[in-house]
Design a protein around this motif. Structure first.
Motif, PDB file in Angstrom:
ATOM      1  N   ILE A 233       0.841  -1.204   0.000  1.00  0.00           N
ATOM      2  CA  ILE A 233       0.000   0.000   0.000  1.00  0.00           C
ATOM      3  C   ILE A 233       0.873   1.251   0.000  1.00  0.00           C
ATOM      4  O   ILE A 233       0.597   2.223  -0.718  1.00  0.00           O
ATOM      5  N   ASN A 234       1.936   1.225   0.818  1.00  0.00           N
ATOM      6  CA  ASN A 234       2.841   2.378   0.892  1.00  0.00           C
ATOM      7  C   ASN A 234       3.483   2.687  -0.460  1.00  0.00           C
ATOM      8  O   ASN A 234       3.570   3.849  -0.862  1.00  0.00           O
ATOM      9  N   ILE A 235       3.959   1.655  -1.135  1.00  0.00           N
ATOM     10  CA  ILE A 235       4.635   1.860  -2.426  1.00  0.00           C
ATOM     11  C   ILE A 235       3.670   2.451  -3.448  1.00  0.00           C
ATOM     12  O   ILE A 235       4.008   3.386  -4.190  1.00  0.00           O
ATOM     13  N   ILE A 236       2.453   1.919  -3.495  1.00  0.00           N
ATOM     14  CA  ILE A 236       1.448   2.440  -4.430  1.00  0.00           C
ATOM     15  C   ILE A 236       1.138   3.903  -4.119  1.00  0.00           C
ATOM     16  O   ILE A 236       1.113   4.761  -5.017  1.00  0.00           O
ATOM     17  N   LEU A 237       0.920   4.199  -2.837  1.00  0.00           N
ATOM     18  CA  LEU A 237       0.606   5.573  -2.437  1.00  0.00           C
ATOM     19  C   LEU A 237       1.779   6.510  -2.682  1.00  0.00           C
ATOM     20  O   LEU A 237       1.590   7.676  -3.057  1.00  0.00           O
ATOM     21  N   LEU A 238       3.013   6.013  -2.472  1.00  0.00           N
ATOM     22  CA  LEU A 238       4.196   6.846  -2.680  1.00  0.00           C
ATOM     23  C   LEU A 238       4.339   7.220  -4.149  1.00  0.00           C
ATOM     24  O   LEU A 238       4.664   8.368  -4.482  1.00  0.00           O
ATOM     25  N   ILE A 239       4.091   6.275  -5.026  1.00  0.00           N
ATOM     26  CA  ILE A 239       4.157   6.553  -6.463  1.00  0.00           C
ATOM     27  C   ILE A 239       3.098   7.580  -6.854  1.00  0.00           C
ATOM     28  O   ILE A 239       3.373   8.549  -7.577  1.00  0.00           O
ATOM     29  N   LEU A 240       1.869   7.391  -6.346  1.00  0.00           N
ATOM     30  CA  LEU A 240       0.784   8.325  -6.656  1.00  0.00           C
ATOM     31  C   LEU A 240       1.074   9.714  -6.094  1.00  0.00           C
ATOM     32  O   LEU A 240       0.814  10.731  -6.761  1.00  0.00           O
ATOM     33  N   ALA A 241       1.614   9.766  -4.866  1.00  0.00           N
ATOM     34  CA  ALA A 241       1.933  11.057  -4.250  1.00  0.00           C
ATOM     35  C   ALA A 241       3.017  11.782  -5.026  1.00  0.00           C
ATOM     36  O   ALA A 241       2.949  13.007  -5.221  1.00  0.00           O
ATOM     37  N   TYR A 242       4.015  11.030  -5.499  1.00  0.00           N
ATOM     38  CA  TYR A 242       5.093  11.646  -6.268  1.00  0.00           C
ATOM     39  C   TYR A 242       4.570  12.193  -7.600  1.00  0.00           C
ATOM     40  O   TYR A 242       4.939  13.307  -8.013  1.00  0.00           O
ATOM     41  N   ILE A 243       3.717  11.424  -8.261  1.00  0.00           N
ATOM     42  CA  ILE A 243       3.133  11.890  -9.523  1.00  0.00           C
ATOM     43  C   ILE A 243       2.315  13.159  -9.296  1.00  0.00           C
ATOM     44  O   ILE A 243       2.407  14.129 -10.067  1.00  0.00           O
TER      45      ILE A 243
END
Length: 263
Positions: A233-243
């Motif tokens: 979940i963290n990795i998915i959210l981190l990618i979305l937050a960075y985008i």
């Protein structure tokens, strides 16, 4: 991406952090206050119920929650300082890339998290004879890193909101932790929440981390399934937050929001 530019940014954050007494104090003061309050509270509760596991749950939760707060706050505050000092336009006029900015703030924040953790672990052991490392330094590190990742997620997301909507949303940086904490099962098991709240809590990586912490203390078992799920979940959210952050920067440049921060 250039290492020397990341080093230059970290050096700038070092000067900002070490020349401001209150920035140094916040690494130790607020975590210490939280641990003292919960420490003495749990001492009272454990005396009433004669159950030492209460200390593990409350103090363990208080210490681990510090990772999220510091990681999230550092990303926001270090970038906000450039806005407050009217330096953000100069920062983005330089060759510095967005990835270099994010990496430098996260690395410097990670150092502050480690310092705060060492301080809290020492105080907890001296005052309450509580050793969070008793469940294993590897497992504690996994719990901590999961919380740091989510701190980075929320910090990056909020700064992205600031670049998109202006300083009127900066207060979110200070209140987001209090908004997330009740749903993260920090000091109580997920089962105590109403069913509809449990569904919301299961969307947060923090819930799996603190549920895993309690399982480790009570049963001496590590819930690897929960840890893997929290990291996913963290990795998915981190990618979305960075985008989102990257697009917010482009939006701020296109609409002239960066120049408004100089007004």
């Amino acid at each position: 991406m250039k290492i020397y530019r990341i080093n230059a940014l970290m050096l700038k954050y070092w000067y900002n952090a070490t020349r401001n007494f209150f920035r140094i104090l916040e690494v130790f003061y607020w975590p210490l206050m939280g641990m003292l309050i919960w420490g003495f509270t749990t001492y009272y509760i454990s005396d009433l119920v004669k159950n030492n596991s209460v200390i593990n749950v409350f103090l363990g939760g208080a210490i681990l929650w510090t990772f999220f707060i510091i990681a999230q706050m550092d990303i926001g505050v270090f970038i906000l300082e450039d806005i407050w000092n009217r330096n953000i336009f100069n920062l983005f006029a330089s060759p510095i890339k967005i990835s270099e900015l994010i990496i430098s703030t996260t690395l410097f924040g990670l150092i502050r998290c480690i310092l705060s953790f060492i301080f809290l672990v020492s105080i907890a052991y001296l005052l309450y004879s509580f050793n969070i490392l008793g469940i294993g330094i590897v497992y504690v590190s996994m719990f901590a890193f999961g919380l740091i990742l989510f701190g980075w997620v929320t910090g990056i997301f909020i700064v992205g909101l600031i670049f998109r909507f202006g300083l009127k949303v900066q207060s979110l940086l200070w209140v987001i932790g209090w908004l997330i904490q009740p749903f993260s099962a920090v000091f109580y098991p997920l089962s105590t929440l109403p069913i509809w709240l449990q569904k919301i809590s299961l969307l947060l990586p923090t819930t799996y981390i603190f549920e895993g912490m309690r399982t480790a203390f009570s049963k001496n078992i590590i819930d690897f399934h929960g840890l893997i799920l929290s990291f996913a979940i963290n990795i998915i959210l981190l990618i979305l937050a960075y985008i989102f952050f990257e697009r917010s920067i482009k939006f701020a440049k296109k609409t002239g929001m960066l120049t408004k921060f100089h007004e």
